[in-house]
Design a protein around this motif. Sequence first.
Motif, short mmCIF file in Angstrom:
data_model
loop_
_atom_site.label_atom_id
_atom_site.label_comp_id
_atom_site.label_asym_id
_atom_site.label_seq_id
_atom_site.Cartn_x
_atom_site.Cartn_y
_atom_site.Cartn_z
N GLY A 18 0.58 -1.17 -0.14
CA GLY A 18 -0.10 -0.01 -0.01
C GLY A 18 1.04 1.27 -0.01
O GLY A 18 0.63 2.28 -0.63
N ILE A 19 1.88 1.24 0.87
CA ILE A 19 2.74 2.40 1.00
C ILE A 19 3.43 2.74 -0.30
O ILE A 19 3.58 3.79 -1.11
N ILE A 20 4.00 1.59 -0.93
CA ILE A 20 4.58 1.83 -2.23
C ILE A 20 3.91 2.28 -3.38
O ILE A 20 4.09 3.30 -4.05
N LEU A 21 2.58 1.62 -3.45
CA LEU A 21 1.75 2.07 -4.43
C LEU A 21 1.34 3.56 -4.30
O LEU A 21 1.17 4.42 -5.20
N LEU A 22 0.98 3.94 -3.15
CA LEU A 22 0.61 5.15 -2.94
C LEU A 22 1.68 6.36 -3.16
O LEU A 22 1.48 7.37 -3.73
N ALA A 23 3.05 5.86 -2.69
CA ALA A 23 3.98 6.58 -3.13
C ALA A 23 4.43 6.94 -4.50
O ALA A 23 4.46 7.95 -5.36
N GLY A 24 4.29 5.58 -5.32
CA GLY A 24 4.22 5.65 -6.84
C GLY A 24 3.27 6.53 -7.47
O GLY A 24 3.35 7.30 -8.42
N ALA A 25 1.88 6.35 -6.86
CA ALA A 25 1.00 7.27 -7.52
C ALA A 25 1.21 8.78 -7.13
O ALA A 25 0.82 9.66 -8.21
N GLY A 26 1.43 9.11 -6.12
CA GLY A 26 2.02 10.61 -6.03
C GLY A 26 3.11 11.00 -6.85
O GLY A 26 3.06 12.12 -7.34
N GLU A 27 3.98 10.14 -7.00
CA GLU A 27 5.13 10.57 -7.96
C GLU A 27 4.61 10.68 -9.38
O GLU A 27 5.10 11.53 -10.15
N MET A 28 3.62 9.80 -9.88
CA MET A 28 3.21 9.83 -11.02
C MET A 28 2.28 11.33 -11.14
O MET A 28 2.42 11.78 -12.38
N ALA A 29 1.49 11.60 -10.48
CA ALA A 29 0.67 12.44 -10.48
C ALA A 29 1.48 13.85 -10.45
O ALA A 29 0.92 14.92 -11.02
N PHE A 30 2.31 14.02 -9.36
CA PHE A 30 3.04 15.00 -9.00
C PHE A 30 4.65 14.81 -8.93
O PHE A 30 5.11 14.52 -8.03
N PRO A 31 5.19 14.88 -10.05
CA PRO A 31 6.68 14.29 -10.06
C PRO A 31 7.46 15.24 -9.26
O PRO A 31 7.24 16.56 -9.34
N ILE A 32 8.27 14.85 -8.30
CA ILE A 32 9.00 15.59 -7.51
C ILE A 32 9.96 16.57 -8.22
O ILE A 32 10.15 17.80 -8.08
N LYS A 33 10.57 15.98 -9.16
CA LYS A 33 11.70 16.88 -10.01
C LYS A 33 10.92 17.86 -10.68
O LYS A 33 11.65 19.04 -10.62
N SER A 34 9.81 17.85 -11.26
CA SER A 34 9.33 18.85 -11.80
C SER A 34 8.66 19.89 -10.95
O SER A 34 8.78 21.09 -11.18
N LEU A 35 8.09 19.46 -9.80
CA LEU A 35 7.93 20.47 -8.69
C LEU A 35 9.00 21.13 -8.23
O LEU A 35 8.88 22.58 -8.15
N TRP A 36 9.93 20.55 -8.02
CA TRP A 36 11.29 20.98 -7.76
C TRP A 36 11.67 22.21 -8.59
O TRP A 36 11.96 23.14 -8.25
N LYS A 37 11.73 21.51 -9.93
CA LYS A 37 12.25 22.62 -10.87
C LYS A 37 11.51 23.89 -11.02
O LYS A 37 11.83 25.04 -11.24
N LYS A 38 9.99 23.68 -10.87
CA LYS A 38 9.22 24.79 -11.07
C LYS A 38 9.47 25.82 -9.88
O LYS A 38 9.26 26.94 -10.10
N PHE A 39 9.68 25.27 -8.53
CA PHE A 39 9.82 25.96 -7.42
C PHE A 39 11.16 26.77 -7.72
O PHE A 39 11.25 27.99 -7.15
N ARG A 40 12.27 26.01 -8.18
CA ARG A 40 13.61 26.75 -8.22
C ARG A 40 13.56 27.82 -9.39
O ARG A 40 14.18 28.84 -9.28
N ASP A 41 12.69 27.51 -10.29
CA ASP A 41 12.64 28.56 -11.49
C ASP A 41 11.87 29.92 -11.13
O ASP A 41 11.92 30.84 -11.84
N SER A 42 11.01 29.46 -10.02
CA SER A 42 10.01 30.79 -9.66
C SER A 42 10.73 31.82 -9.26
O SER A 42 11.64 31.70 -8.29
#
Length: 203
Positions: free
Chosen positions: A179-203
Amino acid sequence: MASYRRSDIMNMVRILSTLPFAVGSVCVILVLGSLLGIGLEESRTNVPIVPCTDDSVGCLVGMTSDDMSVPTAFMLLDIRLTVEWDEPDRSWIGVIESPPPEGCDPDSNGLTSCTSDDFVFVEGGPSSEDGTFEFTLKPGDYRFVTAGKDGSTLDEQIVTIETEAHLSSFVEIVLGGIGIILLAGAGEMAFPIKSLWKKFRDS
């Protein structure tokens, strides 16, 4: 155009992420439900007891005629029976493995020609002085046995059985991990950490 296509892909990935999220949520809910336990409605039965007024002969034991068979699949579950009876000072109840010892099979009335010394108890028996015991079901065949104590004229009593069910610890750990692995994977698919971090860094 490229930006539009990337947006479409991200939307599609987010839609697909709902499947692992749903499965992961079900796994976590099952584990939480198992930790709380599922209590079934208690059963109350009027059980006949063989009076034991002749100490020299010994107290004859009564036994259920049919086996209580616990299938192998119950290894995945943790099911506990709490057995309680009204007259612990004058009687006892126990559980033995089936088949019973040779010569101790019950007759049509559930009466054997054996005493408690002839049995090996899985749970309960004459030593259960407080009138209760807990029996965890494991794969196998079992019988319930009962008898009066020396000098007792008791001929019946009420027995209460409460049942509580959980998943086994192994299954809880496996389901929780999945359950934890699937929830973590779903979160990564929906909101990729790298993309979010890049947007935060570029803002």
